[in-house]
Write a protein that holds these residues in place. Structure first.
Motif, PDB file in Angstrom:
ATOM      1  N   TYR A  76      73.672  33.474 -50.413  1.00  0.00           N
ATOM      2  CA  TYR A  76      75.013  33.153 -50.812  1.00  0.00           C
ATOM      3  C   TYR A  76      74.856  31.330 -51.110  1.00  0.00           C
ATOM      4  N   VAL A  77      74.400  30.967 -49.643  1.00  0.00           N
ATOM      5  CA  VAL A  77      73.317  29.213 -49.680  1.00  0.00           C
ATOM      6  C   VAL A  77      72.812  29.359 -51.015  1.00  0.00           C
ATOM      7  N   THR A  78      71.825  30.324 -51.358  1.00  0.00           N
ATOM      8  CA  THR A  78      70.705  29.816 -52.630  1.00  0.00           C
ATOM      9  C   THR A  78      72.131  29.570 -53.750  1.00  0.00           C
ATOM     10  N   MET A  79      73.114  30.094 -54.346  1.00  0.00           N
ATOM     11  CA  MET A  79      73.997  30.015 -55.187  1.00  0.00           C
ATOM     12  C   MET A  79      74.443  29.262 -55.229  1.00  0.00           C
ATOM     13  N   LEU A  80      74.541  28.679 -53.625  1.00  0.00           N
ATOM     14  CA  LEU A  80      75.595  27.419 -53.710  1.00  0.00           C
ATOM     15  C   LEU A  80      74.806  26.146 -54.306  1.00  0.00           C
ATOM     16  N   SER A  81      73.531  26.480 -53.580  1.00  0.00           N
ATOM     17  CA  SER A  81      72.164  24.869 -54.566  1.00  0.00           C
ATOM     18  C   SER A  81      72.226  25.605 -55.632  1.00  0.00           C
ATOM     19  N   LEU A  82      71.694  26.307 -56.551  1.00  0.00           N
ATOM     20  CA  LEU A  82      71.697  26.780 -57.764  1.00  0.00           C
ATOM     21  C   LEU A  82      73.454  26.468 -58.465  1.00  0.00           C
ATOM     22  N   TRP A  83      74.199  26.460 -58.249  1.00  0.00           N
ATOM     23  CA  TRP A  83      75.732  26.035 -59.305  1.00  0.00           C
ATOM     24  C   TRP A  83      75.483  24.414 -58.571  1.00  0.00           C
ATOM     25  N   GLU A  84      75.177  24.130 -57.405  1.00  0.00           N
ATOM     26  CA  GLU A  84      75.096  22.789 -57.613  1.00  0.00           C
ATOM     27  C   GLU A  84      74.006  22.177 -58.511  1.00  0.00           C
ATOM     28  N   THR A  85      72.354  22.196 -58.813  1.00  0.00           N
ATOM     29  CA  THR A  85      71.984  22.324 -59.493  1.00  0.00           C
ATOM     30  C   THR A  85      70.765  23.775 -60.267  1.00  0.00           C
ATOM     31  N   ASP A  86      71.495  23.502 -61.388  1.00  0.00           N
ATOM     32  CA  ASP A  86      70.641  25.005 -62.199  1.00  0.00           C
ATOM     33  C   ASP A  86      69.313  24.382 -62.607  1.00  0.00           C
ATOM     34  N   GLY A  87      68.389  25.586 -63.047  1.00  0.00           N
ATOM     35  CA  GLY A  87      67.047  25.219 -63.343  1.00  0.00           C
ATOM     36  C   GLY A  87      66.409  24.651 -62.365  1.00  0.00           C
ATOM     37  N   LEU A 105      64.159  37.321 -50.979  1.00  0.00           N
ATOM     38  CA  LEU A 105      65.422  36.855 -51.746  1.00  0.00           C
ATOM     39  C   LEU A 105      65.851  36.518 -52.926  1.00  0.00           C
ATOM     40  N   LEU A 106      64.645  35.472 -53.714  1.00  0.00           N
ATOM     41  CA  LEU A 106      64.275  35.259 -55.215  1.00  0.00           C
ATOM     42  C   LEU A 106      64.886  36.960 -55.668  1.00  0.00           C
ATOM     43  N   LYS A 107      63.952  37.436 -55.720  1.00  0.00           N
ATOM     44  CA  LYS A 107      63.732  38.705 -56.093  1.00  0.00           C
ATOM     45  C   LYS A 107      64.688  39.428 -56.164  1.00  0.00           C
ATOM     46  N   ARG A 108      65.242  39.509 -55.020  1.00  0.00           N
ATOM     47  CA  ARG A 108      66.386  40.366 -54.768  1.00  0.00           C
ATOM     48  C   ARG A 108      68.093  40.158 -55.845  1.00  0.00           C
ATOM     49  N   LEU A 109      68.072  38.150 -56.041  1.00  0.00           N
ATOM     50  CA  LEU A 109      69.279  37.930 -56.760  1.00  0.00           C
ATOM     51  C   LEU A 109      68.807  37.748 -58.631  1.00  0.00           C
ATOM     52  N   GLU A 110      67.729  38.305 -58.440  1.00  0.00           N
ATOM     53  CA  GLU A 110      67.204  38.278 -59.803  1.00  0.00           C
ATOM     54  C   GLU A 110      67.279  40.333 -60.460  1.00  0.00           C
ATOM     55  N   ALA A 111      67.289  40.914 -58.988  1.00  0.00           N
ATOM     56  CA  ALA A 111      67.147  42.483 -59.376  1.00  0.00           C
ATOM     57  C   ALA A 111      68.834  42.729 -59.975  1.00  0.00           C
ATOM     58  N   ALA A 112      69.881  41.571 -59.264  1.00  0.00           N
ATOM     59  CA  ALA A 112      71.140  41.732 -59.436  1.00  0.00           C
ATOM     60  C   ALA A 112      71.510  40.910 -61.012  1.00  0.00           C
ATOM     61  N   SER A 113      70.784  40.299 -61.105  1.00  0.00           N
ATOM     62  CA  SER A 113      70.873  40.145 -62.704  1.00  0.00           C
ATOM     63  C   SER A 113      71.870  38.529 -62.532  1.00  0.00           C
ATOM     64  N   LEU A 114      71.476  37.936 -61.428  1.00  0.00           N
ATOM     65  CA  LEU A 114      72.131  36.708 -60.862  1.00  0.00           C
ATOM     66  C   LEU A 114      71.416  35.658 -61.862  1.00  0.00           C
ATOM     67  N   VAL A 115      70.268  35.505 -61.400  1.00  0.00           N
ATOM     68  CA  VAL A 115      68.946  34.147 -61.731  1.00  0.00           C
ATOM     69  C   VAL A 115      67.623  34.938 -61.963  1.00  0.00           C
ATOM     70  N   THR A 116      66.850  34.418 -63.170  1.00  0.00           N
ATOM     71  CA  THR A 116      65.920  34.658 -63.947  1.00  0.00           C
ATOM     72  C   THR A 116      64.668  33.488 -62.972  1.00  0.00           C
ATOM     73  N   ARG A 117      63.659  34.115 -62.937  1.00  0.00           N
ATOM     74  CA  ARG A 117      62.180  33.434 -62.577  1.00  0.00           C
ATOM     75  C   ARG A 117      61.813  32.954 -63.224  1.00  0.00           C
ATOM     76  N   THR A 118      60.469  32.318 -64.403  1.00  0.00           N
ATOM     77  CA  THR A 118      59.558  31.939 -65.080  1.00  0.00           C
ATOM     78  C   THR A 118      58.757  30.480 -64.738  1.00  0.00           C
ATOM     79  N   ARG A 119      57.748  30.913 -64.782  1.00  0.00           N
ATOM     80  CA  ARG A 119      56.444  30.427 -65.230  1.00  0.00           C
ATOM     81  C   ARG A 119      57.323  28.470 -66.362  1.00  0.00           C
ATOM     82  N   ASN A 120      56.840  27.135 -65.328  1.00  0.00           N
ATOM     83  CA  ASN A 120      57.584  25.906 -65.695  1.00  0.00           C
ATOM     84  C   ASN A 120      55.854  26.544 -67.130  1.00  0.00           C
ATOM     85  N   ALA A 121      56.518  25.465 -68.470  1.00  0.00           N
ATOM     86  CA  ALA A 121      55.555  25.978 -69.556  1.00  0.00           C
ATOM     87  C   ALA A 121      54.618  24.752 -69.451  1.00  0.00           C
ATOM     88  N   LYS A 122      54.816  23.654 -68.115  1.00  0.00           N
ATOM     89  CA  LYS A 122      54.358  22.596 -68.916  1.00  0.00           C
ATOM     90  C   LYS A 122      53.104  22.309 -67.406  1.00  0.00           C
TER      91      LYS A 122
END
Length: 145
Positions: free
Chosen positions: A43-54, A74-91
């Protein structure tokens, strides 16, 4: 030494007051968060992402005071729930970017009532709440220094 002079009495310890209040707060949040299928750390992770995504995992960990060893599963579980994506920064491929999915953004609407429900149970006036929050932030900063 009288009982009143004992510096090790449990009820005079600030750490215990914070710890026991935190336990009660977590108990209060649990059924509310169960309704949206999140744990408190999620929940606090999602609060932070709702405030500042990406944001990077590092920036998110800093904001939440969590190390990567705690945050990554924690992020892996949120990704498994289809709430977030984790990707490598292209730069900079050393950085992993965290972004909300459409489902993750939509969850914000379902969570919108939670702060009010918690506040109603807190037993504090708005002024007391604001003072307590300010004092706790000051304490956190001092302890982190």
């Amino acid at each position: 030494m009288t009982n009143a002079e004992d510096p090790l009495l449990l009820d005079i310890q600030l750490c215990f007051a914070l710890y026991s209040a935190s336990l009660q707060m977590t108990k209060l949040y649990k059924p509310l968060l169960n309704e949206i299928s999140l744990t408190y750390p999620q929940y606090v992770t999602m609060l932070s992402l709702w405030e500042t995504d990406g944001v990077t995992v590092g920036a998110l960990g800093k904001r939440l005071f969590l190390d990567s060893g705690t945050l990554t599963p924690l992020l892996k579980r949120l990704e498994a729930a289809s709430l977030v994506t984790r990707t490598r920064n292209a730069k900079d491929e050393r950085q992993v970017m965290i972004r909300l999915t459409l489902k993750g953004r939509a969850l914000k609407q379902k969570a919108a009532c939670i702060p009010q429900q918690v506040g109603a149970r807190g037993g504090l006036s708005i002024s007391e709440f604001l003072t307590l929050r300010k004092t706790l932030k000051k304490l956190r900063a001092a302890l982190a220094a």
